[in-house]
Design a protein around this motif. Structure first.
Motif, short mmCIF file in Angstrom:
data_model
loop_
_atom_site.label_atom_id
_atom_site.label_comp_id
_atom_site.label_asym_id
_atom_site.label_seq_id
_atom_site.Cartn_x
_atom_site.Cartn_y
_atom_site.Cartn_z
N LEU A 24 6.42 3.61 -5.26
CA LEU A 24 6.83 2.77 -4.15
C LEU A 24 8.07 3.37 -3.48
N HIS A 25 8.24 3.06 -2.20
CA HIS A 25 9.43 3.49 -1.46
C HIS A 25 10.68 3.07 -2.25
N PRO A 26 11.64 3.97 -2.42
CA PRO A 26 12.79 3.66 -3.28
C PRO A 26 13.70 2.55 -2.77
N ARG A 27 13.58 2.18 -1.49
CA ARG A 27 14.46 1.15 -0.94
C ARG A 27 13.88 -0.26 -1.06
N PHE A 28 12.64 -0.37 -1.53
CA PHE A 28 12.02 -1.69 -1.62
C PHE A 28 12.56 -2.47 -2.81
N ILE A 29 12.72 -3.78 -2.61
CA ILE A 29 13.24 -4.67 -3.65
C ILE A 29 12.16 -5.69 -3.99
N ALA A 30 11.90 -5.86 -5.29
CA ALA A 30 10.80 -6.72 -5.73
C ALA A 30 10.92 -8.14 -5.20
N ASP A 31 12.12 -8.68 -5.17
CA ASP A 31 12.32 -10.06 -4.71
C ASP A 31 12.97 -10.09 -3.32
N GLY A 32 12.73 -9.07 -2.51
CA GLY A 32 13.28 -9.02 -1.17
C GLY A 32 12.91 -10.25 -0.36
N THR A 33 13.84 -10.72 0.46
CA THR A 33 13.63 -11.98 1.18
C THR A 33 13.15 -11.79 2.61
N SER A 34 12.98 -10.54 3.05
CA SER A 34 12.46 -10.28 4.39
C SER A 34 10.95 -10.37 4.36
N LEU A 35 10.42 -11.48 4.89
CA LEU A 35 8.98 -11.74 4.84
C LEU A 35 8.40 -11.63 6.24
N ASN A 36 7.24 -10.99 6.34
CA ASN A 36 6.59 -10.81 7.63
C ASN A 36 5.09 -10.63 7.45
N ILE A 37 4.35 -10.92 8.50
CA ILE A 37 2.96 -10.46 8.59
C ILE A 37 3.03 -8.97 8.83
N ARG A 38 2.47 -8.17 7.95
CA ARG A 38 2.60 -6.72 8.03
C ARG A 38 1.23 -6.05 7.99
N ASN A 39 1.13 -4.85 8.60
CA ASN A 39 -0.11 -4.10 8.46
C ASN A 39 0.21 -2.64 8.14
N GLY A 40 -0.74 -1.98 7.49
CA GLY A 40 -0.53 -0.60 7.07
C GLY A 40 -1.84 0.09 6.77
N VAL A 41 -1.71 1.32 6.28
CA VAL A 41 -2.90 2.13 5.99
C VAL A 41 -2.66 2.89 4.69
N GLY A 42 -3.69 2.96 3.87
CA GLY A 42 -3.64 3.71 2.64
C GLY A 42 -4.76 4.73 2.60
N VAL A 43 -4.55 5.79 1.84
CA VAL A 43 -5.53 6.88 1.73
C VAL A 43 -5.73 7.20 0.26
N SER A 44 -6.99 7.43 -0.13
CA SER A 44 -7.32 7.78 -1.51
C SER A 44 -6.82 9.19 -1.83
N ASP A 45 -6.81 9.52 -3.12
CA ASP A 45 -6.25 10.82 -3.51
C ASP A 45 -7.08 11.99 -3.01
N ASP A 46 -8.38 11.78 -2.76
CA ASP A 46 -9.21 12.88 -2.24
C ASP A 46 -9.32 12.87 -0.72
#
Length: 257
Positions: free
Chosen positions: A156-178
């Protein structure tokens, strides 16, 4: 495949069976919608401007510009944009570059380094950290830069916090290892970055994932009866499929000349 990955990990709660490319999923008590792309068979593209140079801005305008017999299978916003809807970072569409890559840190989510570039061609996709990309640019038929990275080689991105309070509707993209599988996903309720990143890594099984945007995040997925509306968008990513409303199969029409 989405259902299979989550079931194998014991993380899926799905309210009903379905065969659509997009599925509504529950991960750690939060609701998401994920849309899977097979890079070997699906026609996935980035869209920004029409033939006159005007920004599409909406899913419906893209559909209206597609050839007869073709329509969007699903689509979502694909990176951050300025007030004139131009891309903030690198943008390549069908081999033509509109905006250069940005490697400096800065304010806002885009500048929360490391950020990255989604790069894809005819049968493979990859997400590359921006400075790595700039040092040795891969060949990309399509590319869009955004940030921050959500998952980087399984971490995970090193700046992310497990209990972070900034909540939003978010979108993103992921890619498989191949690189053969791309997954577009949107949170259906406000979540923090840490949970959103875990959804990609632990839920969808994508070792690399990139944040696309938040608050303006929208999904067009007619297969599940959804098409979000709102202010005009900049870059959009989507699949192009045969229009089921066409009077004859597209392949047959093409074959007849």
């Amino acid at each position: 495949m989405i259902r299979g990955v989550l079931l194998a990990l014991g993380l899926l709660a799905l309210p009903g069976a379905g065969t659509a490319a997009c599925e509504r999923l529950t991960f750690e008590g939060a609701d998401f919608t994920a849309c899977e792309i097979d890079m070997r068979t699906d026609d996935v593209r980035l869209f920004l401007r029409n033939g006159d140079g005007d920004v599409y801005g909406t899913f419906s305008r893209i559909e209206a510009a597609l050839p007869e017999g073709r329509t969007l299978g699903f689509a979502m916003n694909a990176g951050m944009f300025h007030t004139d809807l131009s891309p903030v970072g690198l943008y390549i569409e069908d081999g033509a570059q509109e905006m250069r890559i940005v490697t400096s840190d800065g304010p806002g989510n885009f500048g929360l380094l490391p950020n990255g570039v989604l790069c894809f061609g005819d049968d493979r996709a990859q997400i590359v950290e921006s400075r790595t990309f700039a040092a040795d640019p891969p060949s990309c038929r399509f590319a869009t830069q955004s940030g921050p990275m959500l998952v980087i080689d399984g971490a995970l991105h090193p700046r992310f916090i497990a209990d972070g309070t900034s909540l939003n509707i978010r979108n993103g993209v992921g890619v498989s290892d191949d690189g053969r599988r791309m997954v577009l996903a949107i949170a259906d309720q406000p979540v923090n970055f840490h949970r959103f990143a875990r959804f990609f890594r632990d839920g969808l099984g994508t070792p690399d994932a990139l944040y696309l945007d938040g608050r303006v995040s929208r999904l067009h997925a007619p297969g599940i009866g959804r098409s979000d509306i709102g202010f005009p968008l900049g870059p959009i990513i989507g699949t192009v499929v045969a229009d089921p409303r066409a009077s004859a199969p597209v392949d047959a029409m093409d074959a007849e000349g």
